[in-house]
Scaffold this active site. Structure first.
Site, PDB file in Angstrom:
ATOM      1  N   LYS A 159     -34.932  39.038  65.044  1.00  0.00           N
ATOM      2  CA  LYS A 159     -35.236  39.299  63.643  1.00  0.00           C
ATOM      3  C   LYS A 159     -36.265  38.249  63.225  1.00  0.00           C
ATOM      4  CE  LYS A 159     -32.555  40.575  59.801  1.00  0.00           C
ATOM      5  NZ  LYS A 159     -33.221  41.774  59.348  1.00  0.00           N
TER       6      LYS A 159
HETATM    7  N1  PMP Z   1     -34.019  47.296  61.773  1.00  0.00           N
HETATM    8  C1  PMP Z   1     -34.630  46.349  61.037  1.00  0.00           C
HETATM    9  C2  PMP Z   1     -36.104  46.201  61.129  1.00  0.00           C
HETATM   10  C3  PMP Z   1     -33.874  45.533  60.182  1.00  0.00           C
HETATM   11  O1  PMP Z   1     -34.473  44.600  59.443  1.00  0.00           O
HETATM   12  C4  PMP Z   1     -32.481  45.729  60.103  1.00  0.00           C
HETATM   13  C5  PMP Z   1     -31.664  44.874  59.165  1.00  0.00           C
HETATM   14  N2  PMP Z   1     -31.229  43.714  59.784  1.00  0.00           N
HETATM   15  C6  PMP Z   1     -31.887  46.716  60.895  1.00  0.00           C
HETATM   16  C7  PMP Z   1     -32.678  47.494  61.723  1.00  0.00           C
HETATM   17  C8  PMP Z   1     -30.391  46.931  60.878  1.00  0.00           C
HETATM   18  O2  PMP Z   1     -29.748  45.849  61.473  1.00  0.00           O
HETATM   19  P1  PMP Z   1     -28.284  45.394  61.043  1.00  0.00           P
HETATM   20  O3  PMP Z   1     -27.442  46.613  61.041  1.00  0.00           O
HETATM   21  O4  PMP Z   1     -27.894  44.440  62.098  1.00  0.00           O
HETATM   22  O5  PMP Z   1     -28.395  44.786  59.697  1.00  0.00           O
END
Ligand code: PMP
Length: 297
Positions: A159
């Site tokens: 991330k």
């Molecule tokens: N894709 C992106 C680009 C994101 O920023 C997120 C949010 N974190 C997600 C998918 C979903 O991830 P998560 O379920 O772990 O929050």
């Protein structure tokens, strides 16, 4: 909807081991992360003061830091504890936590070997990403002209701050065209994800979702796939081409912030919010509010 400006509010932000008053939590202009996007972050939710999947999120944060060649001066346990403290000191019930790890201001150039690695965690009350009205009719999404890069072009599973440059461009473009978010294809032209959420299609009672080989394998994504399997729904991870979408029965997206959000429109195609989406949304809502011990299993 009136919102409190995030940069001007009461409360505390945990910064490098100390609770700093919200308005004093600042960084210097020559901060490396500001110029070169050298940071990784997390988005975590708390429900009724309990943090959902805290360990999984902060493990991803530390894994991402490693990929970014950043040696973090805190352990997973210390960061988890700091998150708990931030929730407590700010008296957050239903809210959102934002940990960030970034390179500091000791030097400004592409190389950052001497720059200090900083960690901070903010949290604020944040009930829902989309309005209840939008949630019942489903969001409208528009295919972006920006594509998710290949794994040899960017650290696609972290991330990492820099990856969000094309997400903001995509989301702005979609919003300016009257949509709520953008659907991003990958470098091969396959369906990938939204700008901050994973994508699902239901077809003939089965759940289809793109294989996360060049984008985030979301924690909510995995949680919802498990919920679907528990309810006897077959889950299929595969390459999904944009031409297939017109044949789908229901669509939804998942993310920590977005939770389970139905999709009612993709480009010019209109869809109904269906029973499987509603069931999964309800089940996810129940799960996140279960006792914390059961959540981290
Ligand atoms: N894709 C992106 C680009 C994101 O920023 C997120 C949010 N974190 C997600 C998918 C979903 O991830 P998560 O379920 O772990 O929050």
């Amino acid at each position: 909807m009136a919102t409190i400006p995030l940069d001007d509010r009461d409360g505390f932000i945990w910064m490098d081991g100390k609770m700093v008053p919200w308005r004093d939590a600042k960084v210097h202009f020559v901060t490396h992360a500001l110029h070169y996007a050298s940071g990784v972050f997390e988005g975590i939710r708390a429900y009724g003061g309990n943090i959902f999947k805290l360990r999984e999120h902060n493990q991803r944060l530390l894994d991402g830091s490693k990929v970014m060649d950043m040696k973090v001066p805190y352990t997973l346990e210390e960061i988890n504890k700091a998150c708990e403290e931030v929730i407590k000191v700010n008296k957050i019930g239903d809210g959102y936590l934002r940990p960030l790890i970034w390179r500091g201001s000791e030097a400004l150039g592409v190389t950052a070997q001497a720059n200090k690695i900083h960690v901070a965690i903010a949290a604020w009350e944040w009930p829902s990403y989309f309005s209840p009205e939008l949630l019942s009719k489903g969001i409208a999404i528009k295919t972006s002209r920006w594509r998710r890069p290949s794994p040899d072009n960017a650290p696609v599973h972290a991330k990492a701050c820099g990856l969000y440059m094309i997400c903001t461009l995509s989301k702005h473009e979609a919003e300016n065209a009257g949509y709520n978010d953008a659907l991003m294809l990958d470098y091969r032209g396959r369906v990938a994800e939204l700008t901050g959420a994973n994508f699902f299609m239901i077809k003939n009672g089965e759940l289809h979702t793109p294989t996360p080989d060049c984008f985030l394998d979301g924690i909510t994504r995995r949680t919802v796939m498990d919920l679907a399997r528990k309810h006897g729904i077959k889950v299929i991870e595969r390459a999904i081409m944009p031409e297939e979408l017109k044949g789908g029965d229901e669509f939804f997206v998942t993310g920590t912030a977005a939770e389970v959000t139905p999709v009612g429109k993709i480009d010019d195609m209109v869809f109904k919010v269906g029973p499987i989406t509603n069931m999964l949304r309800e089940e996810y809502g129940k799960l996140v509010r279960q006792a914390p011990l059961k959540q981290t299993a």
